[in-house]
Motif scaffolding. Structure first.
Motif, short mmCIF file in Angstrom:
data_model
loop_
_atom_site.label_atom_id
_atom_site.label_comp_id
_atom_site.label_asym_id
_atom_site.label_seq_id
_atom_site.Cartn_x
_atom_site.Cartn_y
_atom_site.Cartn_z
N LEU A 156 27.78 7.75 -42.59
CA LEU A 156 29.07 8.44 -42.50
C LEU A 156 30.07 7.86 -43.49
CD1 LEU A 156 29.58 8.69 -38.63
CD2 LEU A 156 28.99 10.56 -40.18
N PRO A 157 30.88 8.72 -44.11
CA PRO A 157 31.98 8.19 -44.93
C PRO A 157 32.98 7.46 -44.05
CG PRO A 157 32.17 10.57 -44.67
CD PRO A 157 30.84 10.18 -44.09
N ARG A 158 33.80 6.63 -44.65
CA ARG A 158 34.72 5.77 -43.91
C ARG A 158 35.59 6.56 -42.94
NH1 ARG A 158 38.43 2.57 -47.81
NH2 ARG A 158 36.46 1.55 -48.31
N HIS A 159 36.10 7.71 -43.38
CA HIS A 159 37.05 8.45 -42.55
C HIS A 159 36.40 9.06 -41.31
CE1 HIS A 159 35.36 11.55 -45.27
NE2 HIS A 159 35.51 12.37 -44.25
N LEU A 160 35.06 9.20 -41.31
CA LEU A 160 34.39 9.79 -40.15
C LEU A 160 33.90 8.75 -39.15
CD1 LEU A 160 32.24 12.76 -41.53
CD2 LEU A 160 34.40 12.84 -40.28
N LYS A 161 33.80 7.50 -39.56
CA LYS A 161 33.28 6.47 -38.65
C LYS A 161 34.19 6.28 -37.45
CE LYS A 161 30.45 3.88 -41.94
NZ LYS A 161 30.25 2.63 -42.69
#
Length: 634
Positions: A432-437
Motif C-alpha cells: 500500500l502507498p503511505r496514504h492508504l496504510k
C-alpha cells in the motif's frame, strides 16, 4: 508504516506554521527546525522498515524512537493550542500578567508570545531536539539509508516468498473444494475456439485460492495437450524485468543446458524480449503469470509474447482488480468468490481428518461434542480457504481437549502457525502507498463482521487528518476506498451504480490490522487497562471501568464506543470523559441508548463538547441524543 505516522505529523507542523502565525511567535524557529528534522528522517524510514524484518532489534528501537518523538511533537503543539484557546492563566504569571491578559493593557499578540514562553513550549521542543540528534547519530551507526543493502535484503526475502508460493501451489492442489464451477467456467474460456490470444484474469484477496485454481487448470493434461509450449512464472510484488524474462524463457524451454543458461544470463532486456518472441513465433502457447501486482509487468512481457492468432492463452492471478483495466487485450475477468458454508465445512473436515472419505454437511467425522465448536470456528473464516486450511492443520495436531484454547485465540494460532499466512497479509499491507496504510489500519477499530458505512468512513478519515479537508475530500476518500477494495483488502457489502455504499473487512485482515496497530500505538481496544501513549481507543464493552480510571495522562485523539453488550452509560459520565480527553479529534458513539437525562446534564455535555477545540467528528448513532448544539471555536 511509521513513515505514515511521521509524515502526518510533518504535515500538521507545516499547517501550524501557516495557520497559527500569531501564537507561534517566539517558538517559530524551534517548530520549523523540528518539522525539517522529522522530514529529513522520513528519507531513511523506508530503508529502516525493510531492514527491521530481519529481526535487528536496534533498528526496531530506532524506528519506535522516531515514532515516539513524532507523537510527542504533536502532543506539545496540540496541548499548547488548548491552553491558549481556553485562555488559561499559568499560576506563575503574577499580577502584571493577569492585567495584561484580562485588561488588555498589552496587545493580544504580545500576550500570546509571552504565553509561549510561560507554557515552556520552547523547552519541550528543545528536549525533542536532543532526542532527534541522538536518533540521527544512531542512524549513522546502524548504517540506515544505504539502499543497496536494503535491496539485497528485499531480494532475498522475495526469493523466499516465491519459493513458498511454488511449494504451496503443489501442496494444496488436491484441495480444490467448492470451486468446481469456477474451474469448469475458466476451462471453457481457455478451450473455446477463438484464434485471438485471450487473457484470463483470476482476481481475489490473498489466500482465496487463485494460485491453487490456476495450478489445477495448468496441470490438466487435456488442456496442455492443445498447446505447443506452456510455462508457469511466479511474478510477485518485487521483480526484476531481466530476471522475469529469463525465467519465462526457461519455463517455456523446460530444460536449458549450460551454454543456453550462460547465454540468457548475459542478455539485456531488449535481447531477451526478442529471443522470447522468436522462440514462440508461429506456435500456440499457454502461460500462467502468478501473483501479478501491477500492469507494468504485463506491458513488458506482452512485447515478448506474439499473438500468432492460433488460440494462445494467458492466465494471470492477481489481488489487484485494477490490473484488468490496463491489459489492453481480449480479457475475461473472474472474481473468485468466498466459499459457501457447506463447502467451507467440507474443506475443514478433509484437512482435520484427511483419511475420512465420506464428508458432507451431515457426515463430518468430527466428534459430536466438538462439532458445534468447530463449526463456529469455520464460520469465522468467512469462506477464506487459506484460513480454513491452516485452522484445520492447527487442530489436526492438537488434542481435542486443547480445541477450546485454540478457539479463544483463533486468529493468533492461524497467523503464527503458518509463515505463508504472515507473508500474504504483510505483502498486501506493505504494497500500500503511505496514504492508504493509515486508512487501512483504521478499519481495525470496527467490530467483527461490522458493516461499515462508506460516507461515515469518509468523514472519519478526513477528521483524523488522513485526507485534507477541502471541496474534493469526499471524492478522494471514495477513491481511497475503491483502491482498498480493488486491492482485495476490503469487501464491498453494498454498491449503488458504481459507488460503494458500505464495506466489510475479513476477520483475518482485521486481526492483522489490530496487531500492526498495537506495534505502532496506532490504536487500542480497551480491555480494562490503559496504554498511556495510545492515540485511538475503541470500546466494545467496559465503559464503566474506563470512567473509573485516571485519564490525566492519556493522549487520545479518537474515542469510539461500540456497545455490543448490555452495558448502560450516563450522560454525566460522557461529559466527564470529554472534560478529561481535551485533545480528541473524533468522538464516535454507536450502540445502546444513553440513560435518560435532564436539561442540566445536557448543558454539561454541551459545554464539555464545546471545549474540545480539536474535535472534527462527533457521531451519535442509536444513542437517543438528538440535539447537542455546541459553540465550537476551532
Amino acid at each position: 508504516m511509521v513513515d505514515a505516522v511521521v509524515s502526518f505529523v510533518v504535515q500538521r507542523l507545516g499547517e501550524l506554521l501557516v495557520e497559527q502565525v500569531i501564537f507561534l511567535q517566539g517558538v517559530r524557529d524551534e517548530v520549523q527546525w523540528l518539522r525539517n528534522k522529522l522530514e529529513y528522517m522520513l528519507c531513511f524510514l523506508e530503508d529502516a522498515e525493510e531492514k527491521q524484518d530481519d529481526g535487528d532489534r536496534r533498528i526496531q528501537k530506532w524506528i519506535s524512537d522516531i515514532r515516539d518523538v513524532a507523537y510527542d511533537a504533536e502532543d506539545i503543539i496540540d496541548n499548547f493550542i488548548v491552553e491558549v484557546e481556553e485562555g488559561r492563566t499559568p499560576k506563575n504569571m503574577g499580577l502584571k500578567g493577569w492585567f495584561e491578559k484580562y485588561l488588555c493593557i498589552c496587545s493580544k499578540q504580545a500576550n500570546l508570545v509571552k504565553q509561549a514562553t510561560l507554557y515552556d513550549i520552547g523547552t519541550k521542543i528543545n528536549s525533542l531536539k536532543n532526542r532527534l540528534e541522538e536518533i540521527q547519530h544512531n542512524q549513522e551507526i546502524f548504517k540506515i539509508g544505504y539502499k543497496g543493502d536494503g535491496r539485497e535484503d528485499l531480494a532475498r526475502r522475495n526469493d523466499r516468498v516465491n519459493q513458498l508460493r511454488r511449494e504451496r501451489s503443489y501442496e494444496d492442489n488436491e484441495l480444490v473444494i467448492g470451486f468446481n464451477k469456477d474451474v469448469d467456467l475458466l476451462m471453457s474460456k481457455l478451450v473455446k475456439e477463438d484464434p485471438h490470444r485471450w487473457v484470463v484474469l483470476i482476481v481475489g484477496m490473498g489466500g482465496l485460492g487463485k494460485t491453487t485454481i490456476a495450478r489445477k487448470l495448468y496441470n490438466t493434461k487435456s488442456l496442455k495437450e492443445q498447446f505447443d509450449f506452456y510455462a508457469w512464472v511466479s511474478v510477485s510484488k518485487d521483480y526484476s524485468i531481466q530476471d522475469l524474462l529469463q525465467r519465462t524463457i526457461k519455463s517455456f524451454k523446460n530444460h536449458t543446458n549450460k551454454e543456453e543458461f550462460e547465454m540468457l544470463e548475459k542478455m539485456k532486456e531488449e535481447d531477451l524480449e526478442s529471443y522470447l518472441r522468436d522462440f514462440l513465433g508461429g506456435h500456440r502457447y499457454l502461460v500462467v503469470f502468478d501473483d501479478v501486482w501491477d500492469v507494468e509487468a504485463w506491458k513488458i512481457l506482452r512485447r515478448g509474447l506474439p499473438d500468432n492468432e492460433n488460440g494462445s492463452r494467458v492466465i494471470i492471478t492477481t489481488r489487484q482488480k485494477v490490473v484488468a483495466e490496463y491489459l489492453n487485450e481480449k480479457t475475461y475477468v473472474h472474481e473468485l468468490p468466498f466459499l459457501e458454508e457447506v463447502k467451507s465445512w467440507e474443506l475443514f473436515c478433509k484437512k482435520v481428518l484427511p483419511n475420512c472419505s465420506e464428508v458432507d454437511d451431515k457426515n463430518s467425522c468430527i466428534p459430536q461434542h466438538l462439532e458445534g465448536m468447530a463449526r463456529e470456528m469455520v464460520r469465522k473464516c468467512h469462506g477464506l480457504p487459506l484460513a480454513i486450511i491452516v485452522l484445520g492443520g492447527v487442530l489436526s495436531r492438537k488434542d481435542p481437549d486443547e480445541w477450546p484454547k485454540v478457539q479463544t485465540h483463533m486468529w493468533r494460532h492461524v497467523r503464527e502457525d503458518n509463515i505463508h499466512v504472515q507473508h500474504i497479509l504483510a505483502l498486501s499491507f506493505n504494497d500500500l502507498p503511505r496514504h492508504l496504510k493509515s486508512c487501512f489500519l483504521y478499519l481495525g477499530l470496527f467490530p467483527e463482521d461490522f458493516e461499515i458505512d462508506a460516507d461515515k468512513l469518509y468523514r472519519l478519515w478526513v477528521a483524523e487528518g488522513f485526507i485534507k479537508l477541502d471541496e474534493d475530500s469526499e471524492e478522494i476518500a471514495a477513491e481511497y476506498l475503491k483502491e482498498l477494495c480493488d486491492g482485495s483488502l476490503l469487501q464491498v457489502a453494498k454498491k449503488k451504480w458504481r459507488r460503494i455504499i458500505s464495506c466489510r473487512i475479513h476477520d483475518l485482515l482485521r486481526d492483522f490490522a489490530i496487531k500492526k496497530s498495537k506495534e505502532l500505538n496506532f490504536l487500542q481496544f480497551f480491555d480494562g487497562a490503559l496504554v498511556l501513549n495510545s492515540r485511538r481507543l475503541a470500546f466494545h464493552c467496559g465503559f464503566q471501568r474506563f470512567v473509573s480510571l485516571d485519564h490525566s495522562n492519556l493522549r487520545l485523539r479518537t474515542f469510539h464506543r461500540f456497545v455490543l453488550e448490555n452495558e448502560s452509560a450516563e450522560i454525566a459520565q460522557l461529559a466527564f470523559v470529554c472534560k478529561k480527553l481535551r485533545l480528541l479529534r473524533v468522538l464516535n458513539l454507536w450502540g445502546r441508548p444513553l440513560n435518560p437525562f435532564q436539561g442540566r446534564e445536557q448543558n454539561r455535555l454541551t459545554e464539555a463538547i464545546g471545549k474540545l477545540i480539536h474535535l472534527r467528528y462527533f457521531g451519535l448513532n442509536r444513542t437517543l441524543i438528538h440535539d447537542v448544539s455546541v459553540s465550537h471555536r476551532s
